[in-house]
Design a protein around this motif. Structure first.
Motif, PDB file in Angstrom:
ATOM      1  N   ASP A  61     -34.527  43.018 -15.638  1.00 41.77           N
ATOM      2  CA  ASP A  61     -34.885  42.552 -14.284  1.00 41.77           C
ATOM      3  C   ASP A  61     -34.492  43.259 -13.184  1.00 41.77           C
ATOM      4  N   VAL A  62     -33.123  43.633 -13.306  1.00 40.57           N
ATOM      5  CA  VAL A  62     -32.729  44.212 -11.948  1.00 40.57           C
ATOM      6  C   VAL A  62     -33.151  45.703 -11.815  1.00 40.57           C
ATOM      7  N   LEU A  63     -33.292  46.333 -12.984  1.00 42.96           N
ATOM      8  CA  LEU A  63     -33.938  47.819 -12.934  1.00 42.96           C
ATOM      9  C   LEU A  63     -35.353  47.868 -12.402  1.00 42.96           C
ATOM     10  N   ASP A  65     -36.494  45.512 -10.315  1.00 40.49           N
ATOM     11  CA  ASP A  65     -36.463  44.929  -8.933  1.00 40.49           C
ATOM     12  C   ASP A  65     -35.862  46.073  -8.007  1.00 40.49           C
ATOM     13  N   LYS A  66     -35.220  47.009  -8.405  1.00 38.72           N
ATOM     14  CA  LYS A  66     -34.503  48.278  -7.776  1.00 38.72           C
ATOM     15  C   LYS A  66     -35.577  49.447  -8.000  1.00 38.72           C
ATOM     16  N   ASN A  67     -36.670  48.996  -8.641  1.00 39.33           N
ATOM     17  CA  ASN A  67     -37.517  50.364  -8.820  1.00 39.33           C
ATOM     18  C   ASN A  67     -37.371  51.240  -9.578  1.00 39.33           C
ATOM     19  N   LEU A  68     -36.153  51.069 -10.486  1.00 40.37           N
ATOM     20  CA  LEU A  68     -35.672  52.270 -11.122  1.00 40.37           C
ATOM     21  C   LEU A  68     -36.689  52.275 -12.721  1.00 40.37           C
ATOM     22  N   ARG A  70     -40.354  50.332 -14.256  1.00 36.03           N
ATOM     23  CA  ARG A  70     -41.544  49.609 -14.403  1.00 36.03           C
ATOM     24  C   ARG A  70     -41.705  48.969 -15.762  1.00 36.03           C
TER      25      ARG A  70
END
Length: 107
Positions: A61-63, A65-68, A70
């Motif tokens: 989820d964090v990845l 949210d940070k667009n790191l 998809r």
């Protein structure tokens, strides 16, 4: 047969295939103490697995949210599992919210 190591209270803390310095006591595979130790170990692993799954979901989820990352970067099977668990958590969360009264706590 299995060789076991016990703590000072007599509880099994380790199992070995061969006798060694720590484990001289030999038990049959169906000994109640051995079965209890294996069952408790399995419960501990299951609890740990559940907690780790939640951590992995949070990392994903964090990845995202940070667009790191998809969601579509993941294999379809992984996408389906993540979305299914997220949906289940949301439904359970909503169901539990219905049981909580902000003034009185759990109904």
């Amino acid at each position: 047969m299995a060789y076991v190591e016990r703590d000072q209270t007599g509880q099994i803390v380790a199992i070995y295939r061969h006798a060694n310095e720590q484990a001289q006591e030999e038990l049959s595979p169906n000994h109640p103490d051995l079965i209890k130790f294996v069952q408790n170990s399995n419960q501990d692993f299951n609890h740990s697995d559940t907690a780790l799954i939640r951590v992995i979901e949070d990392i994903v989820d964090v990845l995202i949210d940070k667009n790191l990352l998809r969601l579509t970067d993941l294999p379809v099977a992984a996408q389906e599992k993540l979305l299914s668990r997220k949906s289940l958590r949301q439904r359970l969360s909503n169901s539990l919210d219905l049981l909580i009264d902000s003034d009185q706590g759990l109904l």
